[in-house]
Design a protein around this motif. Structure first.
Motif, PDB file in Angstrom:
ATOM      1  N   MET A  27       4.585  11.113  -1.531  1.00 14.70           N
ATOM      2  CA  MET A  27       5.428  10.142  -0.809  1.00 14.70           C
ATOM      3  C   MET A  27       5.128  10.163   0.690  1.00 14.70           C
ATOM      4  O   MET A  27       5.075   9.104   1.330  1.00 14.70           O
ATOM      5  N   VAL A  28       4.926  11.349   1.242  1.00 18.85           N
ATOM      6  CA  VAL A  28       4.630  11.460   2.672  1.00 18.85           C
ATOM      7  C   VAL A  28       3.312  10.769   3.001  1.00 18.85           C
ATOM      8  O   VAL A  28       3.231   9.974   3.950  1.00 18.85           O
ATOM      9  N   THR A  29       2.278  11.046   2.226  1.00 14.85           N
ATOM     10  CA  THR A  29       0.979  10.432   2.523  1.00 14.85           C
ATOM     11  C   THR A  29       0.974   8.931   2.245  1.00 14.85           C
ATOM     12  O   THR A  29       0.386   8.159   3.004  1.00 14.85           O
ATOM     13  N   ARG A  30       1.640   8.509   1.175  1.00 15.41           N
ATOM     14  CA  ARG A  30       1.675   7.084   0.845  1.00 15.41           C
ATOM     15  C   ARG A  30       2.440   6.295   1.918  1.00 15.41           C
ATOM     16  O   ARG A  30       1.964   5.257   2.387  1.00 15.41           O
ATOM     17  N   GLN A  31       3.612   6.789   2.289  1.00 10.13           N
ATOM     18  CA  GLN A  31       4.400   6.092   3.300  1.00 10.13           C
ATOM     19  C   GLN A  31       3.723   6.148   4.676  1.00 10.13           C
ATOM     20  O   GLN A  31       3.757   5.179   5.430  1.00 10.13           O
ATOM     21  N   GLY A  32       3.103   7.287   4.998  1.00  7.72           N
ATOM     22  CA  GLY A  32       2.396   7.392   6.278  1.00  7.72           C
ATOM     23  C   GLY A  32       1.258   6.403   6.383  1.00  7.72           C
ATOM     24  O   GLY A  32       1.082   5.741   7.403  1.00  7.72           O
ATOM     25  N   ALA A  33       0.476   6.285   5.319  1.00  9.85           N
ATOM     26  CA  ALA A  33      -0.630   5.334   5.320  1.00  9.85           C
ATOM     27  C   ALA A  33      -0.137   3.891   5.357  1.00  9.85           C
ATOM     28  O   ALA A  33      -0.719   3.041   6.040  1.00  9.85           O
ATOM     29  N   LEU A  34       0.936   3.619   4.636  1.00  7.16           N
ATOM     30  CA  LEU A  34       1.493   2.266   4.617  1.00  7.16           C
ATOM     31  C   LEU A  34       1.957   1.838   6.006  1.00  7.16           C
ATOM     32  O   LEU A  34       1.615   0.752   6.493  1.00  7.16           O
ATOM     33  N   TRP A  35       2.733   2.698   6.662  1.00  8.29           N
ATOM     34  CA  TRP A  35       3.238   2.355   7.987  1.00  8.29           C
ATOM     35  C   TRP A  35       2.135   2.326   9.036  1.00  8.29           C
ATOM     36  O   TRP A  35       2.132   1.477   9.936  1.00  8.29           O
ATOM     37  N   ALA A  36       1.180   3.237   8.950  1.00  5.47           N
ATOM     38  CA  ALA A  36       0.066   3.226   9.902  1.00  5.47           C
ATOM     39  C   ALA A  36      -0.759   1.951   9.757  1.00  5.47           C
ATOM     40  O   ALA A  36      -1.164   1.341  10.755  1.00  5.47           O
ATOM     41  N   ASN A  37      -0.992   1.533   8.523  1.00  8.05           N
ATOM     42  CA  ASN A  37      -1.741   0.307   8.276  1.00  8.05           C
ATOM     43  C   ASN A  37      -0.986  -0.917   8.797  1.00  8.05           C
ATOM     44  O   ASN A  37      -1.566  -1.805   9.418  1.00  8.05           O
ATOM     45  N   THR A  38       0.314  -0.946   8.550  1.00  5.39           N
ATOM     46  CA  THR A  38       1.118  -2.099   8.979  1.00  5.39           C
ATOM     47  C   THR A  38       1.161  -2.204  10.504  1.00  5.39           C
ATOM     48  O   THR A  38       0.876  -3.264  11.067  1.00  5.39           O
ATOM     49  N   LEU A  39       1.517  -1.108  11.164  1.00  8.54           N
ATOM     50  CA  LEU A  39       1.609  -1.175  12.627  1.00  8.54           C
ATOM     51  C   LEU A  39       0.240  -1.330  13.276  1.00  8.54           C
ATOM     52  O   LEU A  39       0.111  -2.003  14.301  1.00  8.54           O
TER      53      LEU A  39
END
Length: 188
Positions: free
Chosen positions: A119-131
């Motif tokens: 969850m940490v890596t998935r959410q981190g990658a998702l938010w980094a990609n979005t921003l």
């Protein structure tokens, strides 16, 4: 002798000049007007005249007429990188919270730890990609508007932010197809 290295032995004079004991042979009167803040008159290791080390000009090399501030293109790299790192940190914290919430009722800790890490890596990658994508759009629009208008002012920032928001919110749903910007992008 004042400068050293005048002993008559050729090898001693050469070695003394190489290691800084001999060399130029400046007297204290020669160096009287040179500011020596924290320096000896001659370096013991490099045999350097300190008069060459005094800096009285700027340290930056700029073309004539150039300003010393970053333009919008140089700031784009900082903006994109900063937004990616901020998104990754925020997403990791969000993923940690979600992972802890989902695994609080699990009996074994090993699968729970794996799920939290996922969850940490998935959410981190998702938010980094979005921003990061938003920052890339904003920076690209900002550079395009600045080059098109030929001026550096706040109107470029407002225009870049507006175009970024319009493009980001422009989805392929039926509600967004009425947007003039989406119609322009789709070519209809």
């Amino acid at each position: 002798m004042e400068g050293g290295g005048g002993s008559g032995d050729k090898t001693t004079g050469v070695l003394a000049g190489f290691f800084g004991a001999g060399g130029a042979g400046y007297s204290h009167a020669d160096l009287a007007g040179v500011p020596l803040t924290g320096m000896n008159p001659l370096s013991l290791y490099l045999n350097v005249d300190p008069r060459y080390l005094v800096q009285d000009t700027d340290e930056f090399i700029l073309p004539i007429g150039a300003n010393k501030t970053w333009g919008r293109f140089e700031l784009a790299f900082f903006t994109i990188g900063g937004c990616c790192m901020t998104g990754a940190a925020f997403g990791a914290m969000n993923g940690l919270q979600l992972g802890l919430k989902e695994t609080q009722n699990m009996a074994s800790s090993k699968p729970g730890n794996v799920q939290i890490l996922n969850m940490v890596t998935r959410q981190g990658a998702l938010w980094a990609n979005t921003l990061g994508s938003l920052a890339l759009l904003y920076s690209a629009f900002g550079v395009i508007v600045e080059k098109t208008r030929g001026a550096e002012d706040d109107l470029n920032t407002v225009a870049a932010g507006t175009m970024t928001g319009m493009l980001y919110k422009c989805t392929v749903s039926e509600m967004a197809l009425d947007s003039p910007f989406c119609v322009l992008l789709s070519g209809s």
